[in-house]
Design a protein around this motif. Structure first.
Motif, PDB file in Angstrom:
ATOM      1  N   ASP A 302       0.827  -1.212   0.000  1.00 21.97           N
ATOM      2  CA  ASP A 302       0.000   0.000   0.000  1.00 21.97           C
ATOM      3  C   ASP A 302       0.862   1.263   0.000  1.00 21.97           C
ATOM      4  O   ASP A 302       0.377   2.358  -0.331  1.00 21.97           O
ATOM      5  N   TYR A 303       2.139   1.095   0.372  1.00 21.65           N
ATOM      6  CA  TYR A 303       3.043   2.232   0.385  1.00 21.65           C
ATOM      7  C   TYR A 303       3.224   2.852  -0.999  1.00 21.65           C
ATOM      8  O   TYR A 303       3.680   3.987  -1.142  1.00 21.65           O
ATOM      9  N   VAL A 304       2.843   2.104  -2.052  1.00 17.00           N
ATOM     10  CA  VAL A 304       2.959   2.628  -3.417  1.00 17.00           C
ATOM     11  C   VAL A 304       2.119   3.891  -3.603  1.00 17.00           C
ATOM     12  O   VAL A 304       2.462   4.783  -4.394  1.00 17.00           O
ATOM     13  N   PHE A 305       1.027   3.975  -2.836  1.00 16.01           N
ATOM     14  CA  PHE A 305       0.117   5.098  -2.995  1.00 16.01           C
ATOM     15  C   PHE A 305       0.483   6.281  -2.094  1.00 16.01           C
ATOM     16  O   PHE A 305      -0.252   7.269  -2.047  1.00 16.01           O
ATOM     17  N   SER A 306       1.583   6.174  -1.374  1.00 15.63           N
ATOM     18  CA  SER A 306       2.046   7.316  -0.576  1.00 15.63           C
ATOM     19  C   SER A 306       2.568   8.409  -1.502  1.00 15.63           C
ATOM     20  O   SER A 306       3.137   8.138  -2.578  1.00 15.63           O
ATOM     21  N   GLU A 307       2.396   9.688  -1.104  1.00 11.71           N
ATOM     22  CA  GLU A 307       2.803  10.811  -1.940  1.00 11.71           C
ATOM     23  C   GLU A 307       4.315  10.863  -2.135  1.00 11.71           C
ATOM     24  O   GLU A 307       4.802  11.402  -3.145  1.00 11.71           O
ATOM     25  N   ASP A 308       5.062  10.307  -1.167  1.00 13.79           N
ATOM     26  CA  ASP A 308       6.513  10.373  -1.295  1.00 13.79           C
ATOM     27  C   ASP A 308       7.088   9.143  -2.006  1.00 13.79           C
ATOM     28  O   ASP A 308       8.308   8.976  -2.076  1.00 13.79           O
ATOM     29  N   TYR A 309       6.226   8.248  -2.528  1.00 16.28           N
ATOM     30  CA  TYR A 309       6.729   7.075  -3.246  1.00 16.28           C
ATOM     31  C   TYR A 309       7.247   7.508  -4.615  1.00 16.28           C
ATOM     32  O   TYR A 309       6.556   8.230  -5.362  1.00 16.28           O
TER      33      TYR A 309
END
Length: 380
Positions: A302-309
């Motif tokens: 789900d970290y893929v959808f973080s703004e800093d990814y």
């Protein structure tokens, strides 16, 4: 002819000066009213002769029918009164040669030693240890023989129960129990050299194989190291391992094994329609329910959808594919062939690629919309 039985004193003559000696005719009994002491040897029996050579014998019984009778004349019912007899050999022609103790009230020989018995057929040492065929018994009962010393336990049916015979045997090949009645089968055997605690039964009935501290109803332990088959189930047909919960509130039975007519390994409940789990001999796995992995080590992307990814540029993805012939982070065909496929890890990688693909698509959608708006503006 009536036997004449004389004491050693009587054999010396009928001197009138002997105290307590009463002499009568040749066929009359001789009665002594006092103790009789014989300072040399005594021979009793029809075949005793004058000048008998006693050797080291103190008392000798000598005739063709040798018996010593112990007749208890107790008259009160509260006193023991059984009669006993020591019997030497049968009195009939062609009979047996033996030494026996007879319960004369029932005419039963309760103890008997046949002539020709080997040395130390029965030996009781000073400690009370009993040897059978052993002159120096080391334990309470010590049995020695040149070939397979055996103890036979025979139920003969005399009490109304079905006859059955078992042998307990030991030899250089094994220690075993033999079911004599049923074809001399060997249902239990131990080979020489078996380790301590090869089979152990604890006080709570837990069984240990290779351990004296079983931690379950059946506990198998080996310390050889390396890959080792611990349990093997073998049958001339399908086999199964059954796990049965007979709690009335939640009864259930599971079976792991084979179904007649199939070579597949199955995991089923007896009342299930079809197989819950099946592994074919070709390596194919089939389940009728859902495959669920609840591992807490899964790194769901789900970290893929973080703004800093930082999403890899498509040009970089293109270059990686051209150089490696597979997507970044996805194992290659050769790697899977060498290491196998981790389904959990692969699922997470594929999910990450789907999520990244979604981001690429959304970015392209944004660019398409922006270009459409620019085209519309320039066409006015």
């Amino acid at each position: 002819m009536t036997k004449v039985r004389l004491s050693a004193l009587a054999l010396l003559g009928t001197t009138t000066g002997l105290v307590g000696l009463q002499t009568q005719t040749a066929h009359a009994d001789i009665i002594h009213a006092d103790d009789v002491i014989i300072q040399f040897s005594l021979c009793v029996g029809n075949d005793c002769v004058n000048g008998e050579n006693f050797g080291f014998d103190t008392v000798r019984l000598k005739e063709n029918n040798l018996r010593i009778h112990f007749q208890d004349t107790s008259g009160s019912s509260s006193f023991p009164s059984n009669d006993w007899r020591i019997v030497i050999n049968d009195s009939s022609n062609g009979g047996d040669n033996y030494f026996a103790v007879e319960d004369s009230n029932t005419s039963r020989q309760v103890f008997r030693v046949d002539a020709g018995a080997p040395a130390n057929s029965l030996r009781v040492d000073s400690a009370g240890d009993v040897g059978i065929g052993e002159s120096n018994p080391i334990v309470e009962l010590h049995i020695q023989d040149g070939d397979s010393p055996t103890v036979r336990l025979e139920q003969d049916g005399s009490s109304g129960f079905t006859p059955q015979t078992f042998d307990i045997v030991s030899n250089e090949a094994n220690f075993f129990i033999r079911d004599v009645t049923n074809g001399s089968q060997l249902p239990f055997r131990i080979k020489p050299g078996a380790d301590t605690d090869a089979l152990f039964i604890a006080a709570d009935n837990d069984i240990g194989i290779g351990t004296d501290s079983p931690a379950a109803p059946m506990h198998i332990r080996r310390s050889t190291g390396g890959f080792l088959s611990m349990i093997e189930l073998e049958n001339n047909g399908p086999v199964a391992l059954i796990m049965d919960n007979n709690d009335a509130s939640t009864p259930v039975e599971w079976r792991i094994g084979q179904i007649p007519g199939s070579t597949d390994l199955v995991f089923v409940t007896p009342d299930a329609v079809g197989d819950e789990f099946k592994l074919s001999t070709g390596g194919n796995l089939t389940i009728t329910g859902n495959f669920i992995s609840g591992s807490t080590t899964l790194n769901v992307p789900d970290y893929v959808f973080s703004e800093d990814y930082e999403l890899r540029p498509l040009n970089d993805v293109r270059a990686f594919i051209k150089a490696n012939s597979h997507l970044p982070e996805v194992p290659s065909a050769s790697q899977i062939a060498a290491e196998g496929l981790d389904m959990n890890k692969m699922q997470m990688v594929l999910l990450k690629k789907v999520e990244e693909l979604t981001l690429y698509t959304l970015a392209q959608e944004d660019r398409i919309l922006a270009l459409s708006e620019e085209v519309q503006r320039l066409s006015r």
